[in-house]
Scaffold this motif. Structure first.
Motif, PDB file in Angstrom:
ATOM      1  N   GLY A  78       0.799  -1.219   0.000  1.00 16.50           N
ATOM      2  CA  GLY A  78       0.000   0.000   0.000  1.00 16.50           C
ATOM      3  C   GLY A  78       0.829   1.265   0.000  1.00 16.50           C
ATOM      4  O   GLY A  78       1.938   1.320  -0.550  1.00 16.50           O
ATOM      5  N   TRP A  79       0.274   2.310   0.657  1.00 19.55           N
ATOM      6  CA  TRP A  79       0.949   3.602   0.647  1.00 19.55           C
ATOM      7  C   TRP A  79       2.283   3.557   1.393  1.00 19.55           C
ATOM      8  O   TRP A  79       3.217   4.296   1.026  1.00 19.55           O
ATOM      9  CB  TRP A  79       0.048   4.681   1.260  1.00 19.55           C
ATOM     10  CG  TRP A  79      -0.101   4.585   2.752  1.00 19.55           C
ATOM     11  CD1 TRP A  79      -1.074   3.956   3.449  1.00 19.55           C
ATOM     12  CD2 TRP A  79       0.789   5.132   3.735  1.00 19.55           C
ATOM     13  NE1 TRP A  79      -0.863   4.068   4.803  1.00 19.55           N
ATOM     14  CE2 TRP A  79       0.277   4.794   5.009  1.00 19.55           C
ATOM     15  CE3 TRP A  79       1.956   5.879   3.668  1.00 19.55           C
ATOM     16  CZ2 TRP A  79       0.896   5.170   6.189  1.00 19.55           C
ATOM     17  CZ3 TRP A  79       2.593   6.257   4.849  1.00 19.55           C
ATOM     18  CH2 TRP A  79       2.061   5.912   6.092  1.00 19.55           C
ATOM     19  N   GLU A  80       2.420   2.687   2.402  1.00 21.68           N
ATOM     20  CA  GLU A  80       3.686   2.591   3.121  1.00 21.68           C
ATOM     21  C   GLU A  80       4.800   2.104   2.193  1.00 21.68           C
ATOM     22  O   GLU A  80       5.942   2.569   2.284  1.00 21.68           O
ATOM     23  CB  GLU A  80       3.556   1.656   4.323  1.00 21.68           C
ATOM     24  CG  GLU A  80       2.737   2.233   5.468  1.00 21.68           C
ATOM     25  CD  GLU A  80       2.806   1.355   6.706  1.00 21.68           C
ATOM     26  OE1 GLU A  80       3.149   0.152   6.572  1.00 21.68           O
ATOM     27  OE2 GLU A  80       2.515   1.871   7.803  1.00 21.68           O
ATOM     28  N   ARG A  81       4.459   1.197   1.311  1.00 19.80           N
ATOM     29  CA  ARG A  81       5.449   0.708   0.355  1.00 19.80           C
ATOM     30  C   ARG A  81       5.899   1.831  -0.567  1.00 19.80           C
ATOM     31  O   ARG A  81       7.106   2.029  -0.782  1.00 19.80           O
ATOM     32  CB  ARG A  81       4.855  -0.443  -0.462  1.00 19.80           C
ATOM     33  CG  ARG A  81       5.814  -1.075  -1.470  1.00 19.80           C
ATOM     34  CD  ARG A  81       5.120  -2.230  -2.210  1.00 19.80           C
ATOM     35  NE  ARG A  81       6.032  -2.946  -3.064  1.00 19.80           N
ATOM     36  CZ  ARG A  81       6.333  -2.577  -4.316  1.00 19.80           C
ATOM     37  NH1 ARG A  81       5.776  -1.482  -4.836  1.00 19.80           N
ATOM     38  NH2 ARG A  81       7.178  -3.294  -5.033  1.00 19.80           N
ATOM     39  N   SER A  82       4.954   2.584  -1.105  1.00 20.75           N
ATOM     40  CA  SER A  82       5.306   3.692  -2.002  1.00 20.75           C
ATOM     41  C   SER A  82       6.113   4.763  -1.273  1.00 20.75           C
ATOM     42  O   SER A  82       7.075   5.315  -1.820  1.00 20.75           O
ATOM     43  CB  SER A  82       4.036   4.310  -2.592  1.00 20.75           C
ATOM     44  OG  SER A  82       3.327   3.372  -3.376  1.00 20.75           O
ATOM     45  N   PHE A  83       5.712   5.054  -0.043  1.00 22.12           N
ATOM     46  CA  PHE A  83       6.401   6.073   0.757  1.00 22.12           C
ATOM     47  C   PHE A  83       7.845   5.660   1.015  1.00 22.12           C
ATOM     48  O   PHE A  83       8.787   6.438   0.786  1.00 22.12           O
ATOM     49  CB  PHE A  83       5.654   6.272   2.071  1.00 22.12           C
ATOM     50  CG  PHE A  83       6.158   7.411   2.919  1.00 22.12           C
ATOM     51  CD1 PHE A  83       5.675   8.691   2.725  1.00 22.12           C
ATOM     52  CD2 PHE A  83       7.101   7.192   3.916  1.00 22.12           C
ATOM     53  CE1 PHE A  83       6.127   9.749   3.510  1.00 22.12           C
ATOM     54  CE2 PHE A  83       7.560   8.229   4.699  1.00 22.12           C
ATOM     55  CZ  PHE A  83       7.069   9.515   4.501  1.00 22.12           C
ATOM     56  N   ALA A  84       8.033   4.432   1.494  1.00 24.64           N
ATOM     57  CA  ALA A  84       9.379   3.963   1.824  1.00 24.64           C
ATOM     58  C   ALA A  84      10.267   3.872   0.585  1.00 24.64           C
ATOM     59  O   ALA A  84      11.413   4.339   0.584  1.00 24.64           O
ATOM     60  CB  ALA A  84       9.304   2.601   2.517  1.00 24.64           C
TER      61      ALA A  84
END
Length: 241
Positions: A78-84
């Motif tokens: 999710g967004w955590e993957r894209s952020f990291a």
């Protein structure tokens, strides 16, 4: 929260060139992040790569980034993957820019922009911003590092038309890099204009930032004492004439 505190300590120490403290802060950050979750671990790796950047070991920093990217792809969604991944690729782009590896710069830049597409506007997590605006600031900085000065200034055109929402700690360095590009292209007045914008955005940072200090020294050597605005900035920076 403990990992975030150590990340902040790292950032402050790196800005003031307190490298032993920066190194220690990142080690403590890693220990806390391992108990906090995969996103915190990715951010700790990004900061660890930053210590390699600050020590001038760019290849070592790139190796840290590559390992962290593999881990983030495996553990985050999710967004955590894209952020990291976005943060890690921005760090990778910066490191690649310092060794003038244009192929690696292009690879990390493309992947960072791809991750930024998942965020309509910049978001802040763990005290760090990521999104299209922060990606742009890193692209400008790396374009200057690899001497693509025209590309750097072309990105700055959009900034003048639509001011960024990032904090002053990101806006200040952006204008410093614009100043570096303009000075390299022989636009002394434009370089001073951009440097003045950096001081307006973040005066405390501009006073101690290495790029600001170097720009002031170069511009002072060119203008001597003929430019009152430049003399004012030089005195505020504590640079002896």
């Amino acid at each position: 929260m403990v990992a975030d505190v150590y990340s902040t300590v790292y950032w402050l120490a790196a800005r003031h060139r307190w490298m032993d403290l920066a190194d220690l802060a990142v080690a403590k950050q890693h220990m806390a992040a391992e108990r906090a979750g995969s996103l915190a671990v990715a951010i700790a790796a990004r900061d660890e790569a930053g210590t390699f950047l600050n020590f001038g070991d760019f290849a070592g920093g790139l190796a840290v980034v590559e390992r962290a990217v593999v881990e983030a792809e495996r553990t985050l969604t999710g967004w955590e993957r894209s952020f990291a991944l976005g943060l890690l690729h921005l760090r990778g782009m910066t490191l690649a820019g310092r060794v003038k590896d244009r192929t690696e710069v292009a690879r990390h830049k493309e992947r960072a922009w791809r991750m930024a597409d998942d965020f309509p506007r910049d978001v802040e997590e763990h005290g760090i911003h990521f999104g299209p605006e922060n990606t742009l600031t890193h692209v400008v900085a790396t374009s200057v590092d690899i001497e693509d000065f025209g590309d750097a200034l072309s990105f700055m055109e959009g900034v003048s038309q639509s001011p960024l929402s990032l904090p002053a700690t990101r806006i200040g360095p952006l204008h410093m890099n614009a100043s570096r590009a303009r000075l390299a292209l022989g636009d002394r007045d434009g370089a001073l204009d951009s440097l003045s914008e950096a001081w307006e955005a973040a005066p405390q940072m501009a006073r101690v930032h290495p790029h600001s200090q170097e720009l002031l020294r170069v511009l002072t050597s060119i203008h001597r004492r003929s430019n009152p605005r430049l003399m004012t900035l030089t005195k505020r920076a504590g640079i002896a004439l």
